[in-house]
Design an enzyme around this catalytic site. Sequence first.
Site, PDB file in Angstrom:
ATOM      1  CG  HIS A   1     -22.530  22.154 -20.816  1.00  0.00           C
ATOM      2  ND1 HIS A   1     -22.817  23.350 -19.227  1.00  0.00           N
ATOM      3  CD2 HIS A   1     -22.851  21.415 -19.869  1.00  0.00           C
ATOM      4  CE1 HIS A   1     -22.533  23.150 -18.695  1.00  0.00           C
ATOM      5  NE2 HIS A   1     -22.142  21.470 -18.687  1.00  0.00           N
TER       6      HIS A   1
ATOM      7  NE  ARG B   1     -15.887  16.720 -13.223  1.00  0.00           N
ATOM      8  CZ  ARG B   1     -16.476  16.616 -14.058  1.00  0.00           C
ATOM      9  NH1 ARG B   1     -16.143  17.697 -14.096  1.00  0.00           N
ATOM     10  NH2 ARG B   1     -17.486  15.734 -14.186  1.00  0.00           N
TER      11      ARG B   1
ATOM     12  CG  ASP C   1     -24.506  18.440 -18.007  1.00  0.00           C
ATOM     13  OD1 ASP C   1     -24.415  17.147 -17.178  1.00  0.00           O
ATOM     14  OD2 ASP C   1     -23.080  18.349 -17.600  1.00  0.00           O
TER      15      ASP C   1
ATOM     16  CG  HIS D   1     -20.277  16.769 -12.834  1.00  0.00           C
ATOM     17  ND1 HIS D   1     -20.253  18.310 -13.043  1.00  0.00           N
ATOM     18  CD2 HIS D   1     -19.921  15.642 -12.170  1.00  0.00           C
ATOM     19  CE1 HIS D   1     -19.592  18.098 -12.293  1.00  0.00           C
ATOM     20  NE2 HIS D   1     -18.736  16.955 -11.723  1.00  0.00           N
TER      21      HIS D   1
ATOM     22  CG  ASN E   1     -20.391  21.600 -12.314  1.00  0.00           C
ATOM     23  OD1 ASN E   1     -21.211  21.086 -13.237  1.00  0.00           O
ATOM     24  ND2 ASN E   1     -19.329  21.841 -12.339  1.00  0.00           N
ATOM     25  CG  HIS E   2     -20.950  24.538 -15.509  1.00  0.00           C
ATOM     26  ND1 HIS E   2     -20.166  25.296 -16.129  1.00  0.00           N
ATOM     27  CD2 HIS E   2     -20.285  23.336 -15.825  1.00  0.00           C
ATOM     28  CE1 HIS E   2     -19.433  25.418 -16.718  1.00  0.00           C
ATOM     29  NE2 HIS E   2     -19.161  23.781 -15.927  1.00  0.00           N
TER      30      HIS E   2
ATOM     31  CG  ASP F   1     -21.173  28.165 -17.298  1.00  0.00           C
ATOM     32  OD1 ASP F   1     -21.545  29.762 -17.607  1.00  0.00           O
ATOM     33  OD2 ASP F   1     -21.067  28.396 -16.215  1.00  0.00           O
ATOM     34  NE  ARG F   2     -17.255  23.754 -20.544  1.00  0.00           N
ATOM     35  CZ  ARG F   2     -17.436  23.042 -19.570  1.00  0.00           C
ATOM     36  NH1 ARG F   2     -18.237  22.278 -18.666  1.00  0.00           N
ATOM     37  NH2 ARG F   2     -15.979  23.135 -19.057  1.00  0.00           N
TER      38      ARG F   2
ATOM     39  CG  ASP G   1     -23.811  20.874 -15.276  1.00  0.00           C
ATOM     40  OD1 ASP G   1     -23.493  22.125 -14.064  1.00  0.00           O
ATOM     41  OD2 ASP G   1     -22.203  20.768 -15.223  1.00  0.00           O
TER      42      ASP G   1
ATOM     43  CG  HIS H   1     -24.824  18.059 -11.656  1.00  0.00           C
ATOM     44  ND1 HIS H   1     -25.437  17.991 -13.432  1.00  0.00           N
ATOM     45  CD2 HIS H   1     -23.796  18.659 -11.944  1.00  0.00           C
ATOM     46  CE1 HIS H   1     -24.477  18.371 -13.790  1.00  0.00           C
ATOM     47  NE2 HIS H   1     -23.422  19.097 -13.446  1.00  0.00           N
TER      48      HIS H   1
END
Length: 319
Positions: free
Chosen positions: A74, A232, A72, A259, A133-134, A104-105, A101, A182
Amino acid sequence: MVVEEGYDGVRLGDEMTQEFIDDMTERFKNGKLIAKKYVYQILIAVKKIVYEEPTMVEVDVPEGVELTVCGDTHGQYFDLMELFRRNGSPSDKHWYLFNGDFVDRGSWSTEIALLLYAYKWLRPKGFFLNRGNHETDDMNKVYGFEGECKAKYNERIFRLFSESFSALPLATLIGSKYLVLHGGLFSDDKVTLDDIRKLNRHAQRQPGQAGLMMEMLWTDPQDEPGRGPSKRGVGMQFGPDVTKRFCENNGLEAVIRSHEVRMDGYEVQHDGKCITVFSAPRYCDSTENRGAYINIGPDYKLRFEQFDAVPHPNIRPMT
């Protein structure tokens, strides 16, 4: 479309160039954007490239080449710059796989996504992207990417990103030894690499609440044998026995996934058969973790490298 008057960056023709990437990299470091026309060009070109790739891309590492697997990122653009500074930029002899990923964030998600896409366009056979997943609509709505896209560019560019994300492969098989995806493994022991090969990701587009795509993007390892509920609320957790059976049934040495943040940037679990790699150091400016990546040469030995976060402009995550 015309490029905005006064645009002071390198121009992009019909093909991606290293010169354009170098200029774009510096623009992003300095808080500038690229012309919307070029964003559209990159998105349309890369969507076509990744759409035509198989759901599980299969890669061998040739003599004289090193392949780096990253976890990730991010939206932590300045940490990605540090990774490339330490480990070398993508080139004919240095391939990269980013395991989902990207967005995001962090507050530089469009910059990371566009840079990775530009490299994919320039080096389609030596630069690989797995979906995370993002890279999904639900997550982008909540964790910042949709808002960032609209603030920096426009809604239509976000929709094109969304289309390109749903076209991304879900896994990469390296040298028939390492399955890189991922999230993790499956609720059913009978799932094989052939099932992944046959999965029609284009029919589904978004992962949903059940099924192979959701599990590939969302599941996590656990230390206890068997399977357990996910912390989650989506997917599940799988134990060392699940990983061992999957690797034996499919002739694999290990599964490499991302992840989850790891304090050392990576963790080897399940008797060496489940490896987590995470490449966003000091995640969200709040977790004192290191970042890591894995280098794999033609000998298919895994070499773990760690790195630390670097300073970035004073813009908080999800701003």
